[in-house]
Design a protein around this motif. Structure first.
Motif, PDB file in Angstrom:
ATOM      1  N   LEU A  88      -5.869   5.969   3.646  1.00 66.01           N
ATOM      2  CA  LEU A  88      -6.571   5.161   2.655  1.00 66.01           C
ATOM      3  C   LEU A  88      -5.660   3.991   2.305  1.00 66.01           C
ATOM      4  O   LEU A  88      -4.530   4.190   1.871  1.00 66.01           O
ATOM      5  CB  LEU A  88      -6.875   5.986   1.400  1.00 66.01           C
ATOM      6  CG  LEU A  88      -7.314   5.212   0.157  1.00 66.01           C
ATOM      7  CD1 LEU A  88      -8.657   4.517   0.404  1.00 66.01           C
ATOM      8  CD2 LEU A  88      -7.404   6.136  -1.041  1.00 66.01           C
ATOM      9  N   ILE A  89      -6.163   2.787   2.527  1.00 62.24           N
ATOM     10  CA  ILE A  89      -5.405   1.590   2.191  1.00 62.24           C
ATOM     11  C   ILE A  89      -6.196   0.842   1.132  1.00 62.24           C
ATOM     12  O   ILE A  89      -7.372   0.527   1.332  1.00 62.24           O
ATOM     13  CB  ILE A  89      -5.197   0.694   3.437  1.00 62.24           C
ATOM     14  CG1 ILE A  89      -4.516   1.492   4.546  1.00 62.24           C
ATOM     15  CG2 ILE A  89      -4.378  -0.543   3.071  1.00 62.24           C
ATOM     16  CD1 ILE A  89      -4.589   0.844   5.908  1.00 62.24           C
ATOM     17  N   SER A  90      -5.543   0.580   0.003  1.00 63.39           N
ATOM     18  CA  SER A  90      -6.200  -0.148  -1.080  1.00 63.39           C
ATOM     19  C   SER A  90      -5.277  -1.264  -1.556  1.00 63.39           C
ATOM     20  O   SER A  90      -4.065  -1.209  -1.355  1.00 63.39           O
ATOM     21  CB  SER A  90      -6.550   0.800  -2.230  1.00 63.39           C
ATOM     22  OG  SER A  90      -5.390   1.434  -2.721  1.00 63.39           O
ATOM     23  N   ALA A  91      -5.870  -2.260  -2.186  1.00 59.48           N
ATOM     24  CA  ALA A  91      -5.085  -3.390  -2.683  1.00 59.48           C
ATOM     25  C   ALA A  91      -4.277  -3.008  -3.913  1.00 59.48           C
ATOM     26  O   ALA A  91      -3.226  -3.579  -4.183  1.00 59.48           O
ATOM     27  CB  ALA A  91      -5.996  -4.571  -2.988  1.00 59.48           C
TER      28      ALA A  91
ATOM     29  N   LEU B  39      -4.893   3.759  -6.574  1.00 60.73           N
ATOM     30  CA  LEU B  39      -6.096   4.421  -7.072  1.00 60.73           C
ATOM     31  C   LEU B  39      -5.696   5.693  -7.809  1.00 60.73           C
ATOM     32  O   LEU B  39      -4.779   6.404  -7.389  1.00 60.73           O
ATOM     33  CB  LEU B  39      -7.031   4.770  -5.909  1.00 60.73           C
ATOM     34  CG  LEU B  39      -7.513   3.595  -5.056  1.00 60.73           C
ATOM     35  CD1 LEU B  39      -8.402   4.098  -3.928  1.00 60.73           C
ATOM     36  CD2 LEU B  39      -8.260   2.582  -5.892  1.00 60.73           C
ATOM     37  N   ASP B  40      -6.414   5.998  -8.895  1.00 58.99           N
ATOM     38  CA  ASP B  40      -6.099   7.219  -9.635  1.00 58.99           C
ATOM     39  C   ASP B  40      -6.722   8.430  -8.935  1.00 58.99           C
ATOM     40  O   ASP B  40      -7.482   8.299  -7.972  1.00 58.99           O
ATOM     41  CB  ASP B  40      -6.539   7.106 -11.097  1.00 58.99           C
ATOM     42  CG  ASP B  40      -8.045   6.963 -11.279  1.00 58.99           C
ATOM     43  OD1 ASP B  40      -8.818   7.531 -10.485  1.00 58.99           O
ATOM     44  OD2 ASP B  40      -8.456   6.284 -12.247  1.00 58.99           O
ATOM     45  N   ALA B  41      -6.388   9.601  -9.431  1.00 59.59           N
ATOM     46  CA  ALA B  41      -6.833  10.856  -8.805  1.00 59.59           C
ATOM     47  C   ALA B  41      -8.352  10.967  -8.764  1.00 59.59           C
ATOM     48  O   ALA B  41      -8.923  11.456  -7.784  1.00 59.59           O
ATOM     49  CB  ALA B  41      -6.230  12.045  -9.540  1.00 59.59           C
TER      50      ALA B  41
ATOM     51  N   LYS C 222     -13.368  10.984  -5.557  1.00 60.36           N
ATOM     52  CA  LYS C 222     -14.704  10.486  -5.208  1.00 60.36           C
ATOM     53  C   LYS C 222     -14.734   9.928  -3.785  1.00 60.36           C
ATOM     54  O   LYS C 222     -15.711  10.126  -3.058  1.00 60.36           O
ATOM     55  CB  LYS C 222     -15.140   9.421  -6.222  1.00 60.36           C
ATOM     56  CG  LYS C 222     -15.473  10.002  -7.581  1.00 60.36           C
ATOM     57  CD  LYS C 222     -15.813   8.930  -8.594  1.00 60.36           C
ATOM     58  CE  LYS C 222     -16.105   9.577  -9.945  1.00 60.36           C
ATOM     59  NZ  LYS C 222     -16.270   8.602 -11.008  1.00 60.36           N
ATOM     60  N   LEU C 223     -13.662   9.242  -3.389  1.00 58.99           N
ATOM     61  CA  LEU C 223     -13.587   8.716  -2.021  1.00 58.99           C
ATOM     62  C   LEU C 223     -13.535   9.849  -0.992  1.00 58.99           C
ATOM     63  O   LEU C 223     -14.182   9.775   0.053  1.00 58.99           O
ATOM     64  CB  LEU C 223     -12.367   7.810  -1.858  1.00 58.99           C
ATOM     65  CG  LEU C 223     -12.503   6.428  -2.476  1.00 58.99           C
ATOM     66  CD1 LEU C 223     -11.166   5.707  -2.466  1.00 58.99           C
ATOM     67  CD2 LEU C 223     -13.548   5.619  -1.736  1.00 58.99           C
TER      68      LEU C 223
ATOM     69  N   ASN D  11      -4.067  10.081   2.991  1.00 57.38           N
ATOM     70  CA  ASN D  11      -2.707   9.554   2.927  1.00 57.38           C
ATOM     71  C   ASN D  11      -2.848   8.141   2.359  1.00 57.38           C
ATOM     72  O   ASN D  11      -3.292   7.242   3.060  1.00 57.38           O
ATOM     73  CB  ASN D  11      -2.083   9.547   4.332  1.00 57.38           C
ATOM     74  CG  ASN D  11      -0.717   8.919   4.353  1.00 57.38           C
ATOM     75  OD1 ASN D  11      -0.026   8.886   3.348  1.00 57.38           O
ATOM     76  ND2 ASN D  11      -0.336   8.401   5.499  1.00 57.38           N
ATOM     77  N   SER D  12      -2.526   7.965   1.093  1.00 58.00           N
ATOM     78  CA  SER D  12      -2.784   6.699   0.395  1.00 58.00           C
ATOM     79  C   SER D  12      -1.638   5.714   0.536  1.00 58.00           C
ATOM     80  O   SER D  12      -0.470   6.089   0.416  1.00 58.00           O
ATOM     81  CB  SER D  12      -3.024   6.952  -1.087  1.00 58.00           C
ATOM     82  OG  SER D  12      -4.146   7.769  -1.257  1.00 58.00           O
ATOM     83  N   LYS D  13      -2.010   4.462   0.772  1.00 56.32           N
ATOM     84  CA  LYS D  13      -1.046   3.368   0.841  1.00 56.32           C
ATOM     85  C   LYS D  13      -1.631   2.188   0.081  1.00 56.32           C
ATOM     86  O   LYS D  13      -2.841   1.993   0.069  1.00 56.32           O
ATOM     87  CB  LYS D  13      -0.810   2.940   2.290  1.00 56.32           C
ATOM     88  CG  LYS D  13      -0.228   4.002   3.182  1.00 56.32           C
ATOM     89  CD  LYS D  13      -0.149   3.513   4.619  1.00 56.32           C
ATOM     90  CE  LYS D  13       0.160   4.679   5.538  1.00 56.32           C
ATOM     91  NZ  LYS D  13      -0.112   4.399   6.920  1.00 56.32           N
TER      92      LYS D  13
END
Length: 181
Positions: A114-117, A120-122, A127-128, A144-146
């Motif tokens: 998951l790549i976001s600008a 993101l919270d839990a 939801k994603l 795996n958030s980045k």
């Protein structure tokens, strides 16, 4: 003729998976293997130490014994013994990785980046995960958030089979391509 590391690892992983499944020990075996992998990751030189002929056999045996004692499954204990006895402990992590691939496929678990600008919270991540699981048919999604500010806004989710690109950067690139036609 010896097997290459990937083939070797896949064969051992498949055999271990089948044994653990037949005895209803898949989940506990998975946990044991994750613990063993963590030991190797926390001690990057462990594989080479266990394969080093200059490292005393007594010390090797102590390290191997502690791994065996911490594994609850007799199959994993036997795997450790077999790998140690054949000087193949350097293949342990690749066997675990191959096992995890089989385990995830069997349990319909999808791993995705998951790549976001912005972070993101839990709740947003939850939801994603649910939306991506519904879209891919997965029972569970592991993200795996980045954070990558270069995507400007929105997000990108990539798994081995699916890419969802809702980034502003991609939308701008699509508009640019339309205008250049």
């Amino acid at each position: 003729m010896s097997l290459d590391k990937v083939t070797f690892s896949k064969r051992y992983a498949k055999a271990l998976f089948d044994l653990l499944k037949s005895d209803n020990e898949l989940d506990s075996g998975y946990e044991d293997l994750q613990s063993i992998k963590a030991v190797f990751e926390d001690n990057p030189s462990l594989s080479s130490v266990l394969s080093d002929v200059s490292f005393s056999e007594t010390n090797k045996e102590q390290l191997i014994k502690s791994m065996i004692d911490n594994a609850s499954s007799k199959y994993i204990q036997n795997l450790i013994k077999v790998l140690a006895g054949s000087d193949n402990m350097d293949k342990m992590v690749s066997i675990i990785d191959a096992f995890v691939d089989i385990y995830d496929e069997y349990n319909n678990i999808v791993h995705a980046d998951l790549i976001s600008a912005v972070p993101l919270d839990a709740d947003q991540q939850s939801k994603l995960k649910a939306a991506f699981a519904a879209r891919t048919g997965a029972k569970k999604v592991v993200l795996n958030s980045k954070v990558d500010a270069s995507i400007i806004g929105g997000l990108v989710i990539k798994s081995s089979d699916v890419i969802f690109d809702g980034s502003v950067k991609s939308k701008l690139n699509r508009v640019k391509q339309l205008l250049l036609k």
